[in-house]
Write an enzyme that holds these catalytic residues in place. Structure first.
Site, PDB file in Angstrom:
ATOM      1  CE  LYS A 185      -1.872   2.933   2.031  1.00 27.37           C
ATOM      2  NZ  LYS A 185      -1.744   4.377   1.696  1.00 27.37           N
ATOM      3  CD  GLU A 260      13.215   3.747   8.468  1.00 26.83           C
ATOM      4  OE1 GLU A 260      13.177   4.645   9.350  1.00 26.83           O
ATOM      5  OE2 GLU A 260      13.264   3.975   7.268  1.00 26.83           O
ATOM      6  CB  CYS A 294      13.206   8.488   8.372  1.00 24.41           C
ATOM      7  SG  CYS A 294      13.973   7.326   7.263  1.00 24.41           S
ATOM      8  CD  GLU A 393      10.858  12.541  11.658  1.00 24.98           C
ATOM      9  OE1 GLU A 393       9.750  12.039  11.936  1.00 24.98           O
ATOM     10  OE2 GLU A 393      11.745  11.933  11.039  1.00 24.98           O
TER      11      GLU A 393
HETATM   12  P1  ADP Z   1       1.966  11.148   6.659  1.00 21.43           P
HETATM   13  O1  ADP Z   1       1.241  11.418   7.951  1.00 21.43           O
HETATM   14  O2  ADP Z   1       2.953  12.189   6.361  1.00 21.43           O
HETATM   15  O3  ADP Z   1       1.084  10.801   5.499  1.00 21.43           O
HETATM   16  P2  ADP Z   1       2.343   8.467   7.470  1.00 21.43           P
HETATM   17  O4  ADP Z   1       3.464   7.896   8.226  1.00 21.43           O
HETATM   18  O5  ADP Z   1       1.031   8.594   8.155  1.00 21.43           O
HETATM   19  O6  ADP Z   1       2.825   9.851   6.920  1.00 21.43           O
HETATM   20  O7  ADP Z   1       2.112   7.661   6.105  1.00 21.43           O
HETATM   21  C1  ADP Z   1       2.914   6.591   5.683  1.00 21.43           C
HETATM   22  C2  ADP Z   1       2.041   5.502   5.112  1.00 21.43           C
HETATM   23  O8  ADP Z   1       1.164   5.014   6.123  1.00 21.43           O
HETATM   24  C3  ADP Z   1       1.155   5.914   3.956  1.00 21.43           C
HETATM   25  O9  ADP Z   1       1.089   4.843   3.017  1.00 21.43           O
HETATM   26  C4  ADP Z   1      -0.189   6.116   4.631  1.00 21.43           C
HETATM   27  O10 ADP Z   1      -1.278   5.964   3.750  1.00 21.43           O
HETATM   28  C5  ADP Z   1      -0.170   5.001   5.639  1.00 21.43           C
HETATM   29  N1  ADP Z   1      -1.085   5.171   6.781  1.00 21.43           N
HETATM   30  C6  ADP Z   1      -1.472   6.320   7.381  1.00 21.43           C
HETATM   31  N2  ADP Z   1      -2.301   6.066   8.410  1.00 21.43           N
HETATM   32  C7  ADP Z   1      -2.448   4.720   8.490  1.00 21.43           C
HETATM   33  C8  ADP Z   1      -3.157   3.821   9.359  1.00 21.43           C
HETATM   34  N3  ADP Z   1      -3.904   4.262  10.364  1.00 21.43           N
HETATM   35  N4  ADP Z   1      -3.041   2.496   9.123  1.00 21.43           N
HETATM   36  C9  ADP Z   1      -2.276   2.023   8.125  1.00 21.43           C
HETATM   37  N5  ADP Z   1      -1.591   2.808   7.283  1.00 21.43           N
HETATM   38  C10 ADP Z   1      -1.656   4.135   7.448  1.00 21.43           C
END
Ligand code: ADP
Length: 491
Positions: A185, A260, A294, A393
């Protein structure tokens, strides 16, 4: 298949999920618009996948693992598929670099560097697939005991938007080399290259169902994937808060995870360092990818006697940095989206309100489109290590510099955040290099350098809130597999 993306670019790129080797629309038919960060204009769209799409992808990966040829294929054959994928990536390098930089706003040379690293991941893991094996263990008389390295099964990979090609490659390279099947995803802000790589994987001979990609929002598709009971292992790169949510979801099925997460990585500059050599590296470590990295070196600790000299040299360099469109290939591009720009701007404004000294600001190119998500780099000086701007961060082009007294002071400040991902140490004193490298709490420590150009071969991961598990290098193969012990009683 190879012309799929280029054919649709002119009409507005309409990307599809790739499930069981087939392009699929989300079952709801809903799509998400994709804007280019350089000008804010929509140029593509992706399926807004939900629970039912995730389920279809996981079922496909499950079947491919339980019944398909992938698990029974000799390791050398699996490796060859990955090696061929690396070669296809090289052949399609210009297309992939252009796509990645348009999708994320990163300067085109960074897009090209990402493609090179991506190719190297598949090359490395293609070569490693048949070079990992178990042990025989001295055991009781009358017994032979051995271990097998087994894939987890279906691996879910949740990928962020900062280095989509590279981070997918380190997950997919290691997971596929070990014989797992995958459901990926990618981030809603940067999904285009992941779909393209999965198409190329089919072309490279990876069987249908082994490498599935579903696009969509984290709260819908991501959450459904990390909680799916037929997923055996979850790997995530992204923010610490989202990592916590994903671990909680995976815990409902007691699944293993690799996390990570964030960082607030220090670079420690001692007075005896080769400062001229350090300066460009110190700047690049926080400017690369607009600071949306990161492992960004976002805190610089400088020994008192050289503090003024280093801080003013950094200020000079910062004031000359220019942000602009990805195809102008300047020092940095736009940030990924308007929320990220607002977040970074908010943190910088809060630091100024708290009285932290702004030493220098870069600029945004005067001809940069006004609807792009640009943020001029900011350098803060004489920063108290307890300040929010030196603890949290930022994930943007923001650097703090802090003076320190002696080695113990430097180590104390370096270890004073909740993170522990990477550190840099600049000194010519060999004994000090070793001492500091051991005492700094970070998953990677660079001495007289930083970042090491991608470092496919180097194990990578965090301590503390930066996460757990290790990616890259050979260690990722252990993360992406489990030991099975087999004991023979032969009397
Ligand atoms: P940002 O907040 O900057 O979008 P994230 O760390 O939330 O960064 O996003 C990294 C990945 O995690 C993306 O693929 C995002 O769609 C996914 N993501 C965000 N929230 C969730 C969640 N609750 N469960 C699973 N995946 C998530």
């Amino acid at each position: 298949m190879g012309t799929h993306l280029s054919r649709t670019v002119a009409q507005g790129l309409a990307v599809m999920n790739l499930i069981d080797g087939k392009q699929m629309e989300a079952l709801s038919g809903k799509r998400i618009d994709v804007a280019c960060p350089s000008d804010g204009k929509v140029f593509a769209s992706i399926p807004a996948s939900a629970v039912e799409d995730v389920d279809m992808a996981v079922q496909a990966a499950r079947r491919a693992f339980d019944e398909g040829p992938w698990g029974r294929m000799p390791a050398v054959e699996r490796g060859r598929c990955l090696t061929r994928l690396g070669l296809l990536i090289e052949q399609h390098g210009d297309e992939l670099a252009a796509l990645e930089s348009r999708d994320t706003g990163k300067p085109i040379r960074q897009g090209r560097a990402d493609v090179t690293a991506t190719m190297r991941y598949y090359e490395f893991y293609g070569g490693a697939a048949d070079k990992i094996h178990g042990d025989t263990i001295p055991f009781l008389d009358g017994y032979t005991a051995l271990t097998l390295r087994e894939p987890h099964g279906v691996v879910a990979g949740i990928i962020p938007w900062n280095y989509p090609l590279q981070i997918l490659a380190r997950v997919a390279g290691a997971a596929l080399a070990m014989g797992n099947t995958l459901v990926v995803k990618p981030a809603e802000d940067a999904s285009l290259s992941a779909v393209r790589i999965a198409e190329l994987a089919l072309e490279a001979g990876v069987p249908a169902g082994v490498f599935n990609v579903i696009t969509g929002y984290g709260r819908d598709a991501g959450a459904a994937l990390s909680a799916h009971p037929l997923v055996d292992y979850v790997t995530f790169t992204g923010s610490t808060a989202t990592g916590t949510a994903i671990q909680q979801a995976a815990a409902t099925n007691n699944r293993g995870v690799t996390m990570e997460l964030g960082g607030k990585s220090p670079q420690i500059v001692f007075a005896d360092a080769d400062i001229e050599a350090a300066l460009p590296v110190l700047v690049n470590a926080v400017i690369q990818n607009g600071g949306q990295t990161c492992s960004a070196g976002s805190r610089i600790l400088i020994e008192q006697p050289v503090y003024e000299r280093v801080a003013s040299a950094l200020a000079d360099r910062f004031s000359k940095l220019v942000a602009g469109p990805h195809d102008a290939d300047l020092d940095l591009g736009a940030l990924i989206n308007p929320m990220q720009k607002e977040r970074v701007a908010g943190m910088v404004a809060a630091a100024e309100e708290a009285g932290v000294t702004l030493l220098a600001r870069g600029t945004v190119a005067s001809d940069a489109p006004s609807d792009g998500y640009y943020f001029a780099p900011a350098l803060f000086g004489s920063v108290d290590p307890g300040q929010a701007i030196a603890q949290e961060e930022v994930f943007g082009p923001v650097l703090t510099v802090t003076p320190f007294g002696d080695e113990a002071d430097a180590i104390r400040i370096a270890n004073s955040t909740e993170y522990g991902l990477v550190a840099g140490v600049w000194t010519k004193d060999g004994a000090r290099q070793h001492r500091v490298a051991k005492r700094v709490r970070a998953g990677q420590v660079f001495v007289n350098g930083y970042g090491a150009g991608g470092g496919i071969e180097l194990p990578f991961g965090g301590f503390k809130k930066s996460g757990h598990g290790r990616e890259k290098g050979f260690e990722a193969l252990y993360d992406m597999s489990a030991t099975k012990t087999v004991v023979f009683n032969h009397g």
